[in-house]
Design a protein around this motif. Structure first.
Motif, PDB file in Angstrom:
ATOM      1  N   ARG A  10      -3.373  -1.654  -8.519  1.00  0.00           N
ATOM      2  CA  ARG A  10      -4.505  -1.738  -7.586  1.00  0.00           C
ATOM      3  C   ARG A  10      -5.650  -2.544  -8.188  1.00  0.00           C
ATOM      4  O   ARG A  10      -6.247  -3.394  -7.537  1.00  0.00           O
ATOM      5  CB  ARG A  10      -5.011  -0.333  -7.248  1.00  0.00           C
ATOM      6  CG  ARG A  10      -4.159   0.451  -6.279  1.00  0.00           C
ATOM      7  CD  ARG A  10      -4.797   1.799  -5.998  1.00  0.00           C
ATOM      8  NE  ARG A  10      -3.934   2.643  -5.207  1.00  0.00           N
ATOM      9  CZ  ARG A  10      -3.860   2.611  -3.876  1.00  0.00           C
ATOM     10  NH1 ARG A  10      -4.610   1.752  -3.214  1.00  0.00           N
ATOM     11  NH2 ARG A  10      -3.045   3.418  -3.228  1.00  0.00           N
TER      12      ARG A  10
ATOM     13  N   ASP B 147       0.524   3.983  -2.847  1.00  0.00           N
ATOM     14  CA  ASP B 147       0.166   5.348  -2.459  1.00  0.00           C
ATOM     15  C   ASP B 147       1.194   6.345  -2.979  1.00  0.00           C
ATOM     16  O   ASP B 147       0.854   7.463  -3.373  1.00  0.00           O
ATOM     17  CB  ASP B 147       0.056   5.474  -0.940  1.00  0.00           C
ATOM     18  CG  ASP B 147      -1.188   4.789  -0.395  1.00  0.00           C
ATOM     19  OD1 ASP B 147      -2.100   4.498  -1.202  1.00  0.00           O
ATOM     20  OD2 ASP B 147      -1.239   4.534   0.817  1.00  0.00           O
TER      21      ASP B 147
ATOM     22  N   MET C   8       0.829  -1.205   0.000  1.00  0.00           N
ATOM     23  CA  MET C   8       0.000   0.000   0.000  1.00  0.00           C
ATOM     24  C   MET C   8       0.867   1.260   0.000  1.00  0.00           C
ATOM     25  O   MET C   8       0.521   2.264  -0.627  1.00  0.00           O
ATOM     26  CB  MET C   8      -0.929   0.006   1.214  1.00  0.00           C
ATOM     27  CG  MET C   8      -2.020  -1.058   1.172  1.00  0.00           C
ATOM     28  SD  MET C   8      -3.111  -0.928  -0.278  1.00  0.00           S
ATOM     29  CE  MET C   8      -2.574  -2.352  -1.235  1.00  0.00           C
ATOM     30  N   ALA C   9       2.003   1.213   0.695  1.00  0.00           N
ATOM     31  CA  ALA C   9       2.915   2.357   0.710  1.00  0.00           C
ATOM     32  C   ALA C   9       3.476   2.615  -0.688  1.00  0.00           C
ATOM     33  O   ALA C   9       3.613   3.765  -1.123  1.00  0.00           O
ATOM     34  CB  ALA C   9       4.056   2.118   1.701  1.00  0.00           C
TER      35      ALA C   9
ATOM     36  N   ASP D  22       0.433   7.026  -6.603  1.00  0.00           N
ATOM     37  CA  ASP D  22      -1.002   7.130  -6.827  1.00  0.00           C
ATOM     38  C   ASP D  22      -1.378   8.010  -8.020  1.00  0.00           C
ATOM     39  O   ASP D  22      -2.449   7.849  -8.592  1.00  0.00           O
ATOM     40  CB  ASP D  22      -1.677   7.671  -5.565  1.00  0.00           C
ATOM     41  CG  ASP D  22      -3.146   7.303  -5.523  1.00  0.00           C
ATOM     42  OD1 ASP D  22      -3.482   6.192  -5.962  1.00  0.00           O
ATOM     43  OD2 ASP D  22      -3.952   8.129  -5.081  1.00  0.00           O
TER      44      ASP D  22
END
Length: 205
Positions: A136, A124, A120-121, A127
């Motif tokens: 994703r 993100d 997720m880091a 992004d």
């Protein structure tokens, strides 16, 4: 899962052929996952990753020429582990019950929590770009597909919107587990037990 062929190819060319080399790469990936989870992708440095792995910076660059290449492998590795856990549950087929499905899904999310934090880091941090969006989508599609296939085994009576609704509810319930454990790590066992019961009841209807 990588959307950049050149990156995947550069890593593949450096893939070790001997067990010692494979173990070294595994250690480097574990160190990268830990550092990125703790510091975030942008703040994680190749030097810090090498130190965490107990390796030289040269050894790290030998297998991963850039931090982006390292991140791509972590994304691919997480996707593969997620798929393996879902496939293990699907392999039970007629022996799969709502209780076993719930227990397996909760265990999967808990076991993958550390890796998921790093993933997720990475996502993100990227992004704004199409790469992160595609990664994703692929991860979500893999999880949704696995959940739907599992539900078709334990709840063959569900059709159409009812199946989609239950699948989406389970998806978000599972995604909440890592956050719950992150907020109260001392309650990890309690979270596992509570969420296992909650999922089993919810799936059973």
């Amino acid at each position: 899962m990588s959307s950049q062929k050149s990156t995947a190819e550069s890593v593949e060319m450096r893939a070790p052929k001997r067990e010692r080399g494979r173990q070294r790469v595994a250690n480097l990936l574990a160190a990268a996952s830990k550092i990125i989870a703790e510091r975030g992708y942008d703040a994680a440095t190749m030097t810090a990753i090498a130190v965490e792995a107990g390796a030289s910076i040269g050894s790290l660059y030998q297998f991963f020429p850039t931090k982006a290449a390292l991140a791509e492998v972590l994304l691919d590795q997480y996707g593969a582990r997620l798929g393996d856990r879902l496939n293990a549950l699907l392999a039970l087929q007629t022996g799969l019950t709502t209780a076993k499905m719930s227990e397996g899904l909760v265990a999967m999310m808990l076991d993958l929590t550390a890796d998921r934090t790093a993933v997720m880091a990475i996502l993100d941090a990227r992004d704004a770009g199409p790469e992160a969006g595609e990664a994703r989508r692929q991860l979500r599609a893999r999880l949704e597909d696995g959940l739907e296939r599992l539900l078709r085994i334990v709840r063959p009576d569900l059709k159409g919107d009812a199946l989609v609704s239950l699948r989406l509810s389970l998806l978000y319930m599972l995604k909440a587990i890592p956050a719950m454990v992150g907020d109260a790590p001392q309650l990890a066992t309690q979270v596992r037990d509570d969420m296992t019961r909650a999922l089993a009841c919810y799936i059973s209807g």
